[in-house]
Design a protein around this motif. Structure first.
Motif, PDB file in Angstrom:
ATOM      1  N   HIS A  93       4.112  -1.145 -13.120  1.00 37.25           N
ATOM      2  CA  HIS A  93       3.252  -0.123 -12.863  1.00 37.25           C
ATOM      3  C   HIS A  93       3.874   1.047 -13.876  1.00 37.25           C
ATOM      4  O   HIS A  93       5.117   0.965 -14.550  1.00 37.25           O
ATOM      5  CB  HIS A  93       3.884   0.700 -11.505  1.00 37.25           C
ATOM      6  N   ASP A  94       3.070   1.904 -14.431  1.00 38.22           N
ATOM      7  CA  ASP A  94       3.526   2.721 -15.404  1.00 38.22           C
ATOM      8  C   ASP A  94       4.353   3.893 -14.939  1.00 38.22           C
ATOM      9  O   ASP A  94       4.830   4.659 -15.811  1.00 38.22           O
ATOM     10  CB  ASP A  94       2.209   3.569 -15.916  1.00 38.22           C
ATOM     11  N   TYR A  95       4.436   3.918 -13.408  1.00 41.43           N
ATOM     12  CA  TYR A  95       5.168   5.278 -12.795  1.00 41.43           C
ATOM     13  C   TYR A  95       6.047   4.822 -11.862  1.00 41.43           C
ATOM     14  O   TYR A  95       6.037   3.952 -11.512  1.00 41.43           O
ATOM     15  CB  TYR A  95       3.940   6.306 -12.455  1.00 41.43           C
ATOM     16  N   GLU A  96       7.150   5.485 -11.354  1.00 40.50           N
ATOM     17  CA  GLU A  96       7.726   5.307 -10.288  1.00 40.50           C
ATOM     18  C   GLU A  96       8.095   6.614  -9.517  1.00 40.50           C
ATOM     19  O   GLU A  96       7.545   7.650  -9.823  1.00 40.50           O
ATOM     20  CB  GLU A  96       9.067   4.709 -10.809  1.00 40.50           C
ATOM     21  N   LEU A  97       8.351   6.197  -8.197  1.00 40.77           N
ATOM     22  CA  LEU A  97       8.403   7.636  -7.088  1.00 40.77           C
ATOM     23  C   LEU A  97       9.895   8.055  -7.095  1.00 40.77           C
ATOM     24  O   LEU A  97      10.987   6.996  -6.816  1.00 40.77           O
ATOM     25  CB  LEU A  97       8.077   7.115  -5.907  1.00 40.77           C
ATOM     26  N   SER A  98      10.112   9.197  -6.985  1.00 43.32           N
ATOM     27  CA  SER A  98      11.391   9.889  -6.816  1.00 43.32           C
ATOM     28  C   SER A  98      11.550  10.631  -5.465  1.00 43.32           C
ATOM     29  O   SER A  98      10.580  11.379  -5.101  1.00 43.32           O
ATOM     30  CB  SER A  98      11.731  10.755  -7.874  1.00 43.32           C
ATOM     31  N   ILE A  99      12.289   9.970  -4.544  1.00 36.48           N
ATOM     32  CA  ILE A  99      12.345  10.312  -3.079  1.00 36.48           C
ATOM     33  C   ILE A  99      13.286  11.767  -3.025  1.00 36.48           C
ATOM     34  O   ILE A  99      14.491  11.764  -3.646  1.00 36.48           O
ATOM     35  CB  ILE A  99      12.760   9.346  -2.178  1.00 36.48           C
ATOM     36  N   ASN A 100      12.820  12.674  -2.612  1.00 30.72           N
ATOM     37  CA  ASN A 100      13.511  13.947  -2.263  1.00 30.72           C
ATOM     38  C   ASN A 100      13.695  14.323  -0.885  1.00 30.72           C
ATOM     39  O   ASN A 100      13.305  13.378   0.147  1.00 30.72           O
ATOM     40  CB  ASN A 100      13.171  15.064  -3.054  1.00 30.72           C
ATOM     41  N   ALA A 101      14.360  15.353  -0.530  1.00 33.04           N
ATOM     42  CA  ALA A 101      14.470  15.755   1.037  1.00 33.04           C
ATOM     43  C   ALA A 101      13.228  16.017   1.732  1.00 33.04           C
ATOM     44  O   ALA A 101      13.215  15.764   2.815  1.00 33.04           O
ATOM     45  CB  ALA A 101      15.563  17.041   0.856  1.00 33.04           C
ATOM     46  N   ASN A 102      12.084  16.193   1.039  1.00 38.44           N
ATOM     47  CA  ASN A 102      10.905  16.758   1.598  1.00 38.44           C
ATOM     48  C   ASN A 102      10.096  15.594   1.676  1.00 38.44           C
ATOM     49  O   ASN A 102       8.821  15.614   2.111  1.00 38.44           O
ATOM     50  CB  ASN A 102      10.293  17.972   0.880  1.00 38.44           C
ATOM     51  N   SER A 103      10.535  14.282   1.141  1.00 37.12           N
ATOM     52  CA  SER A 103       9.572  13.150   1.095  1.00 37.12           C
ATOM     53  C   SER A 103       9.515  12.409   2.683  1.00 37.12           C
ATOM     54  O   SER A 103      10.191  12.758   3.335  1.00 37.12           O
ATOM     55  CB  SER A 103      10.026  12.064   0.164  1.00 37.12           C
ATOM     56  N   GLU A 104       8.389  11.987   2.753  1.00 36.29           N
ATOM     57  CA  GLU A 104       8.049  11.103   4.084  1.00 36.29           C
ATOM     58  C   GLU A 104       8.141   9.737   3.811  1.00 36.29           C
ATOM     59  O   GLU A 104       7.294   9.046   3.021  1.00 36.29           O
ATOM     60  CB  GLU A 104       6.647  11.722   4.739  1.00 36.29           C
ATOM     61  N   VAL A 105       9.244   9.091   4.279  1.00 34.18           N
ATOM     62  CA  VAL A 105       9.079   7.619   4.216  1.00 34.18           C
ATOM     63  C   VAL A 105       9.381   7.135   5.891  1.00 34.18           C
ATOM     64  O   VAL A 105      10.359   7.343   6.614  1.00 34.18           O
ATOM     65  CB  VAL A 105      10.634   7.281   3.770  1.00 34.18           C
ATOM     66  N   THR A 106       8.416   6.761   6.406  1.00 31.23           N
ATOM     67  CA  THR A 106       8.243   6.410   7.848  1.00 31.23           C
ATOM     68  C   THR A 106       7.733   4.752   7.931  1.00 31.23           C
ATOM     69  O   THR A 106       7.006   4.304   7.540  1.00 31.23           O
ATOM     70  CB  THR A 106       6.854   6.948   8.408  1.00 31.23           C
ATOM     71  N   PRO A 107       8.808   4.181   8.942  1.00 32.75           N
ATOM     72  CA  PRO A 107       8.378   2.677   9.242  1.00 32.75           C
ATOM     73  C   PRO A 107       7.163   2.635  10.011  1.00 32.75           C
ATOM     74  O   PRO A 107       7.088   3.448  10.996  1.00 32.75           O
ATOM     75  CB  PRO A 107       9.548   2.256   9.947  1.00 32.75           C
ATOM     76  N   LEU A 108       6.486   1.658   9.638  1.00 28.39           N
ATOM     77  CA  LEU A 108       5.277   1.266  10.562  1.00 28.39           C
ATOM     78  C   LEU A 108       5.547   0.123  11.263  1.00 28.39           C
ATOM     79  O   LEU A 108       5.328  -1.182  10.820  1.00 28.39           O
ATOM     80  CB  LEU A 108       4.029   0.940   9.603  1.00 28.39           C
ATOM     81  N   LYS A 109       6.134   0.448  12.570  1.00 25.03           N
ATOM     82  CA  LYS A 109       6.734  -0.672  13.313  1.00 25.03           C
ATOM     83  C   LYS A 109       5.494  -1.699  13.919  1.00 25.03           C
ATOM     84  O   LYS A 109       5.696  -2.922  14.270  1.00 25.03           O
ATOM     85  CB  LYS A 109       7.534  -0.180  14.701  1.00 25.03           C
ATOM     86  N   ASP A 110       4.270  -1.106  14.129  1.00 30.93           N
ATOM     87  CA  ASP A 110       3.219  -2.109  14.656  1.00 30.93           C
ATOM     88  C   ASP A 110       2.601  -2.653  13.659  1.00 30.93           C
ATOM     89  O   ASP A 110       1.511  -3.301  13.775  1.00 30.93           O
ATOM     90  CB  ASP A 110       2.407  -1.129  15.565  1.00 30.93           C
ATOM     91  N   THR A 111       2.959  -2.473  12.264  1.00 29.59           N
ATOM     92  CA  THR A 111       2.106  -3.130  11.116  1.00 29.59           C
ATOM     93  C   THR A 111       2.751  -4.316  10.764  1.00 29.59           C
ATOM     94  O   THR A 111       3.976  -4.340  10.291  1.00 29.59           O
ATOM     95  CB  THR A 111       1.874  -1.862  10.184  1.00 29.59           C
ATOM     96  N   PRO A 112       2.044  -5.530  10.857  1.00 28.46           N
ATOM     97  CA  PRO A 112       2.751  -6.938  10.425  1.00 28.46           C
ATOM     98  C   PRO A 112       2.910  -6.833   8.648  1.00 28.46           C
ATOM     99  O   PRO A 112       2.130  -6.403   8.128  1.00 28.46           O
ATOM    100  CB  PRO A 112       1.851  -8.103  11.059  1.00 28.46           C
ATOM    101  N   ALA A 113       4.173  -7.452   8.317  1.00 30.27           N
ATOM    102  CA  ALA A 113       4.075  -7.456   6.998  1.00 30.27           C
ATOM    103  C   ALA A 113       3.433  -8.656   6.497  1.00 30.27           C
ATOM    104  O   ALA A 113       2.891  -9.385   7.285  1.00 30.27           O
ATOM    105  CB  ALA A 113       5.831  -7.912   6.761  1.00 30.27           C
ATOM    106  N   PHE A 114       3.181  -8.919   5.291  1.00 25.63           N
ATOM    107  CA  PHE A 114       2.372  -9.845   4.672  1.00 25.63           C
ATOM    108  C   PHE A 114       3.080 -10.670   3.600  1.00 25.63           C
ATOM    109  O   PHE A 114       4.161 -10.213   3.151  1.00 25.63           O
ATOM    110  CB  PHE A 114       1.060  -9.222   4.209  1.00 25.63           C
ATOM    111  N   THR A 115       2.588 -11.541   3.062  1.00 27.57           N
ATOM    112  CA  THR A 115       3.281 -12.742   2.147  1.00 27.57           C
ATOM    113  C   THR A 115       2.898 -11.958   0.779  1.00 27.57           C
ATOM    114  O   THR A 115       1.808 -11.795   0.187  1.00 27.57           O
ATOM    115  CB  THR A 115       2.951 -14.169   2.355  1.00 27.57           C
TER     116      THR A 115
END
Length: 662
Positions: A317-339
């Motif tokens: 990817h040409d860009y990357e993400l910088s997480i800060n105190a205002n970022s939202e990182v939410t687990p999706l417990k009901d969403t299955p992972a994929f291969t």
């Protein structure tokens, strides 16, 4: 009567298609709001130049929403094919041909334009009506939007007569199939209008295709629409991605100008196979390190977007993400992972690895040899397990892929001839030799289903055995073939300007004609692994690199010498173990001699003058006082073995005779 598209049925009501009055103002005035409704607008102008695609866009447009007119509006380059299919082409759009579209993502972009205006960026749309005349307004009824919401603060949508277009969207019947059509646009009496909308980008399915319905809420993970990872750029101010954690690195402590800080990196991949790296520092890093796990599904928003450092980022990817105190990182417990399928984009040829020192690369090669596991004890007493795998490709170059610990133990031994793909390998240089190794996030696979794998297998099976000598990158001065390949006369190195542009390695046979004794030693940081020169402060020694002050230091070599052959001379610098090879003792011992017996100290340097040695030299360009120059660094230094050297020279002469005969 002009043709309308099937997608128009999704938006027309009672035979009328209504513009989203005021949606341009809403996009600027309420950037934190989002709606499921698409913005219905008309494109009245479209221009494109060669610089647009380089900037990540495929053209600049002018649009109207029934109340306002605005430009520039930038369409993302990923929409190029769709725009061409929909005949929205530069030079073809105007008052007589102004298509009406439903835009699913229109946000202010963070990009500097010559006009100083803030552009609106579009990453998804549907064509509703093509070849449609532009809506005509009475003088003063269509407002040119300035881009500053405060200039239009008194705007009230309710006071604006909505713009509607009469369309024929009758359902198909078995008796006859009427053609969807549209009459000339008219301004009709006030009717209910969709609220001015500001919508988030589409889900992580393919970018809006022609005839597709508006983006819908995610099946799981909340009432959110998701942006495809490949569409993330600094020009999107509102986005949300959904993906699986494909790699989680360890929490590390790094030294920064402001002091020590924690850093945590992890990669997220969406179901389209696109990956982006996320970085967190300080307390944020510690918070998310315990929350994020591999193969976990996450929803992420409100992170900073910055240019990816390709030396340490192998996501593609040409860009990357910088997480800060205002970022939202939410687990999706009901969403299955994929291969996640193993991919290997932009694989580097082995012959080009010497140009990639210190960088992360993708490599595809055939296993030429698997060395046994080697367990050893380091100088500090640590126990280590190591295995080297020799890889070769069609260029005839060989490089060692180094594995450690459990990876070294578990790698299958009887795999010669099988292709191996390595993703995110670190190119390392030591004493002029090149190896590739693993870092956190490195992945490798035997016989991967990637482009070039079949051709590599066929080459190894049919041509490897008849190749003869190969060229090893991992042996410093290397095998006889590699030694002859890199052998240079100093005059030739000057004439060819070796080192300007890309760093160049060469082997040189020369005499030591001068050597500086007064600057051969310096006081460096006492910390293990650091050789930064210290500054003395009241019997204390300060290392700016480590940020520490102690009463200790260690002596370190910085040996500068002139080497010459019959064609010219250069000055080279040797450090650490390479300098010890020349002097025959470590820096601490030589420093003690200097303090106790200066004459003996000078004698050690005098006895080296006019000694003949074989040098492995790196030529690298640098800028000093605004002037570019080539700096030469020495690595392996050996006493010539004239039996091997003469045999190598005989081989060179034979090849020259063959060339002369031909």
């Amino acid at each position: 009567i002009q043709m309308a598209t099937e997608a128009c049925k999704q938006y027309a009501k009672d035979g009328k298609l209504t513009f989203s009055t005021g949606c341009i103002h809403a996009a600027f005035a309420t950037p934190d709001e989002a709606s499921e409704n698409a913005c219905i607008i008309q494109i009245t102008n479209f221009k494109q130049d060669s610089s647009d695609t380089k900037s990540g866009f495929c053209g600049k447009m002018k649009i109207i929403d029934g109340a306002f007119e605005y430009h520039p509006v930038l369409f993302d380059v990923s929409l190029s094919e769709q725009l061409e299919k929909d005949k929205i082409i530069s030079g073809k759009i105007g008052l007589d041909n102004a298509p009406i579209v439903a835009v699913h993502s229109m946000v202010p972009g963070n990009i500097n334009l010559v006009s100083k205006k803030i552009p609106l960026v579009v990453t998804s749309y549907d064509l509703l009506v093509g070849d449609c005349p532009a809506v005509q307004f009475e003088k003063g009824k269509l407002i040119k939007y300035s881009g500053n919401p405060q200039d239009h603060w008194g705007f009230e949508k309710a006071k604006i007569d909505p713009v509607t277009v009469d369309v024929d969207v009758k359902p198909k019947s078995s008796a006859s199939v009427p053609t969807p059509s549209v009459a000339a646009p008219v301004i009709s009496r006030p009717v209910p209008v969709p609220a001015p909308s500001r919508v988030v980008p589409v889900q992580s399915a393919p970018m809006a295709s022609r005839g597709a319905p508006p983006p819908t809420k995610a099946a799981s993970g909340g009432n959110q629409n998701y942006t495809p990872i490949h569409a993330i750029t600094p020009y999107l101010t509102k986005w949300r991605i959904k993906g699986m954690v494909s790699n989680k690195e360890e929490l590390r402590t790094v030294k920064m100008k402001s002091g020590e800080s924690k850093v945590f990196n992890f990669d997220v991949c969406d179901d389209a196979g696109k990956t982006i790296k996320l970085v967190a520092f300080g307390e944020v890093a510690e918070r998310y390190y315990g929350m994020v796990h591999e193969n976990q599904m996450l929803s992420i928003a409100n992170a900073g977007v910055r240019q990816a450092n390709k030396r340490f980022n192998n996501t593609g990817h040409d860009y990357e993400l910088s997480i800060n105190a205002n970022s939202e990182v939410t687990p999706l417990k009901d969403t299955p992972a994929f291969t996640i399928a193993f991919t290997l984009d932009n694989a580097v040829k082995l012959s080009d690895l010497s140009k990639k020192s210190g960088e992360l690369v993708n490599v595809l090669g055939c296993i030429d040899r698997v060395e046994p596991v080697n367990t050893f004890t380091s100088k500090t007493g640590g126990q280590f397990t190591k295995r080297e795998i020799s890889l070769i490709d069609q260029t005839g170059f060989v490089v060692n892929f180094v594995l450690w610990s459990e990876q070294a133990k578990n790698f299958p031994e009887n795999t010669e001839g099988q292709p191996l793909g390595v993703k995110g390998a670190m190119v390392k240089e030591f004493n002029g030799g090149i190896t590739i190794g693993t870092v956190s996030g490195t992945k490798f696979a035997l016989t991967p289903n990637v482009p070039g794998m079949v051709e590599l297998c066929e080459w190894y099976k049919n041509e490897r055995g008849s190749m003869g000598q190969t060229q090893s990158l991992s042996s410093g001065t290397g095998s006889e073939g590699a030694f002859i390949r890199d052998l240079r006369l100093l005059g030739t190195a000057h004439a060819l300007q070796l080192g300007r542009g890309e760093p160049t390695y060469m082997n040189v046979k020369g005499r030591i004609t001068n050597i500086k004794s007064d600057t051969a030693l310096y006081k460096s940081c006492a910390s293990e692994g650091c050789s930064k020169k210290v500054t003395e402060q009241d019997d204390q020694y300060r290392c700016e690199k480590c940020g520490i002050t102690t009463n200790q230091f260690k002596m370190t070599y910085m040996l500068q010498m002139e080497i010459s052959d019959m064609t010219g001379s250069i000055w080279i610098t040797l450090f650490g173990k390479n300098a010890e090879q020349v002097m025959g003792m470590n820096a601490e011992d030589l420093a003690e001699i200097k303090n106790n017996n200066p004459s003996e100290y000078e004698a050690h340097f005098d006895q080296l003058k006019f000694a003949t040695r074989l040098f492995r030299v790196r030529a690298k360009s640098e800028v000093y006082n605004d002037e570019e120059r080539v700096k030469y660094s020495g690595f392996n230094v050996d006493i010539p073995d004239y039996n091997k050297l003469n045999a190598a020279f005989d081989g060179v002469l034979q090849k020259l005779r063959e060339l002369d005969t031909n």
